[in-house]
Write an enzyme that holds these catalytic residues in place. Structure first.
Site, PDB file in Angstrom:
ATOM      1  CG  HIS A 122       9.097  32.565 -13.957  1.00  0.00           C
ATOM      2  ND1 HIS A 122       9.685  33.164 -12.867  1.00  0.00           N
ATOM      3  CD2 HIS A 122       8.910  33.554 -14.852  1.00  0.00           C
ATOM      4  CE1 HIS A 122       9.841  34.461 -13.113  1.00  0.00           C
ATOM      5  NE2 HIS A 122       9.384  34.724 -14.308  1.00  0.00           N
ATOM      6  CG  LEU A 147     -10.536  24.108  -5.114  1.00  0.00           C
ATOM      7  CD1 LEU A 147     -11.722  24.481  -4.238  1.00  0.00           C
ATOM      8  CD2 LEU A 147      -9.403  23.611  -4.227  1.00  0.00           C
TER       9      LEU A 147
HETATM   10  C1  BG6 Z   1       8.853  37.806 -16.107  1.00  0.00           C
HETATM   11  C2  BG6 Z   1       9.371  37.722 -17.511  1.00  0.00           C
HETATM   12  O1  BG6 Z   1       9.751  37.208 -15.225  1.00  0.00           O
HETATM   13  O2  BG6 Z   1       7.597  37.172 -16.016  1.00  0.00           O
HETATM   14  C3  BG6 Z   1       8.387  38.312 -18.493  1.00  0.00           C
HETATM   15  O3  BG6 Z   1      10.592  38.428 -17.606  1.00  0.00           O
HETATM   16  C4  BG6 Z   1       7.018  37.702 -18.307  1.00  0.00           C
HETATM   17  O4  BG6 Z   1       8.816  38.123 -19.827  1.00  0.00           O
HETATM   18  C5  BG6 Z   1       6.603  37.743 -16.838  1.00  0.00           C
HETATM   19  O5  BG6 Z   1       6.102  38.445 -19.086  1.00  0.00           O
HETATM   20  C6  BG6 Z   1       5.309  37.005 -16.613  1.00  0.00           C
HETATM   21  O6  BG6 Z   1       4.859  37.248 -15.315  1.00  0.00           O
HETATM   22  P1  BG6 Z   1       3.314  37.093 -14.950  1.00  0.00           P
HETATM   23  O7  BG6 Z   1       3.268  37.252 -13.486  1.00  0.00           O
HETATM   24  O8  BG6 Z   1       2.594  38.161 -15.717  1.00  0.00           O
HETATM   25  O9  BG6 Z   1       2.919  35.738 -15.420  1.00  0.00           O
END
Ligand code: BG6
Length: 519
Positions: free
Chosen positions: A269, A429
């Protein structure tokens, strides 16, 4: 629905190549999504991801008339389930409103379920026969969502390739992380997939790429003259990309302990966000032009070293009321008592190119912290040649991914009135204020729709994945081999103090004098 239209055209082009002239005549002039049946197969349909994310997403897309018609949904798993039982499992997550009852019934009528193994030819023959039944000998497109544990991934993909590919329409495969465990295992997985499918058939989900403000990064950077020219080492002091969650592993410790926060959040991410923040302008908005730029920027990053990180693991905090917070990571019964798996990590990456040389990119993520938040902070350098006795604070552009999507720029202004004082304010914003009543789709809604549409823009390509593992694998191996001990931090805190110190040393100035107000 431009995107659906474009993909319709692309798909039509693709299908035309495989049609007889009689079929072509039938197709010409007809609206694609009314004509071609789509089959959406969920492997692992009885599991957690299916009930919490995939089925609700399919229902919302169906409810909002965004899916091609007809689309048939087929669940596949080892557990014996009736559609009624599957429906009951999913129901708490479907968010059905009282006036949607009729449509909801319609949705479930389009659902089917097949019980089968993940490693036997007969099971896949059975599934294929079931799919053919819905296709009735006509052209149909097949989408397979593999919501499966890595242990069965190889056998499922092999059998799927051998037995369940669409005949005339296309076949697309959607997969979820973990995409391997390190550089070697990930490469093995990529090679395995490449031996079965084309890259154009593989949709690797990183659901952060489906979030509104992550998708907005390209528009902000390349659609505004005001930002991009200052988006470089001459003006920017540091960039911080943060992910925080206010809860611990809560029963998910078994999965988490094997992976840790770096593999769970940072390597995918946060690194995806970094590449969108830092990449050069792509030649066009074509998915491959964008992904080429993302790979290029990742290639400019050296392997992460232990000394450029702070690792943490949460411990119980008896000072707060919530009993969950009294338990530390090691108190989770699914976690080994001597685990050194980090639940918090801060890492400083440097991009060795002309735009970013010397600018620290600070990635920070953790569980059991003081708040839920994901954001990007572009911090500008101090104003040179100061005439305000050091009172001017740094400009900062904050792209708030969640919760409460916002973009705000911290800036200095003269205090209004008969005074020459200055104060910190913002250009704001905040979506909740600017777009009142706006309902944004969930990340999975956008991404699954993209797969129907054939757009790979927001999916991870194999070479991106290769680079991501290259950057993190040496550190991950070192943590494991040398049993590096993470620093303890209290449940509900900001994380280890050492992380703030490292951010400070890397040109991130925190004054604490400004607070964004959530509407
Ligand atoms: C997932 C992880 O990819 O993303 C999790 O495995 C995490 O540990 C989650 O909680 C968070 O996603 P979001 O969309 O709730 O921020």
């Amino acid at each position: 629905m431009n995107i659906l239209k474009t993909s319709t055209e692309e798909s039509l082009q693709y299908i035309r190549q495989s049609l007889t002239s009689e079929e072509m005549d039938h197709l010409e002039g007809t609206h694609f999504d009314r004509l071609i049946p789509h089959l959406f197969v969920t492997f692992g349909a009885s599991g957690d991801l299916a009930k919490k994310k995939i089925y609700p997403t399919l229902w919302w897309l169906f409810r909002d008339n965004l899916l091609p018609k007809p689309t048939t949904f087929v669940g596949y798993a080892r557990s014996k389930l009736t559609i009624q039982q599957l429906r009951e499992k999913c129901h708490p997550y479907m968010k059905v409103k009282s006036d949607e009852a009729e449509k909801y019934e319609e949705f479930w009528k389009l659902n089917h379920y097949v019980t089968g193994t993940y490693d036997k030819q007969e099971s896949f023959d059975l599934l294929n026969r079931e799919l053919q039944k819905y296709e009735q000998g006509k052209i149909a497109h097949r989408l397979f969502y593999l919501a499966l544990p890595p242990t069965v991934f190889e056998s499922v993909t092999k059998l799927l390739r051998a037995t369940c590919m669409g005949n005339k329409g296309w076949t697309r495969i959607i997969i979820e992380k973990p995409f391997g465990y390190d550089a070697i295992s990930s490469q093995k997985l990529s090679d395995h997939l490449a031996s079965l499918f084309n890259e154009e058939q593989i949709y690797r989900i990183d659901h952060y790429l489906g979030k509104e403000m992550v998708q907005n990064l390209m528009t902000l950077r390349f659609g505004n003259r005001v930002f991009n020219p200052s988006w470089n080492r001459d003006n920017i002091a540091s960039v911080q990309i943060t992910f925080k969650e206010p809860f611990g592993t809560e029963g998910r410790g078994g999965y988490f302990d094997e992976f840790g926060i770096i593999r769970d959040v940072m390597q995918n991410h946060l690194l995806q966000i970094l590449s969108l923040v830092a990449m050069e302008k792509p030649a066009s908005c074509h998915p491959d032009d964008i992904r080429n730029e993302k790979v290029k920027i990742l290639r400019c990053i050296k392997e992460l070293r232990l000394e450029d990180t702070v690792l943490g693991q949460y411990i119980g905090n008896p000072d707060v009321e919530d009993p969950k917070a009294h338990l530390g990571y090691l108190d989770d019964p699914t976690v080994p008592k001597d685990s050194n798996t980090p639940t918090f990590a801060l890492a400083v990456l440097k991009i060795n190119n002309e735009r970013w040389d010397g600018v620290p990119f600070i990635l920070k993520c953790g569980k059991a912290l003081n708040e839920r938040k994901a954001e990007v902070r572009i911090q500008y350098r101090d104003v040179p040649g100061d005439i305000f006795d050091g009172k001017a604070k740094r400009n900062e552009m904050v792209i708030r991914v969640q919760p409460g999507e916002a973009l705000y720029i911290k800036m200095m202004t003269k205090s209004p009135g008969i005074t020459f004082d200055m104060e910190e304010t913002e250009l704001d914003l905040t979506y909740g204020n600017r777009y009142k009543g706006l309902k944004l789709p969930d990340a999975y809604e956008r991404l699954i729709l993209d797969v129907f549409c054939g757009s790979q823009m927001h999916f991870v390509r194999n070479d991106e994945l290769y680079e991501a593992w290259r950057i993190f694998t040496p550190l991950l191996h070192q943590i494991e081999k040398e049993k590096i001990q993470p620093l303890p931090y209290k449940y509900g805190s900001r994380g280890p103090k050492e992380a703030d110190d490292m951010a400070k040393r890397n040109n991130f100035a925190y004054s604490g004098s400004y607070k964004w107000v959530k509407p």
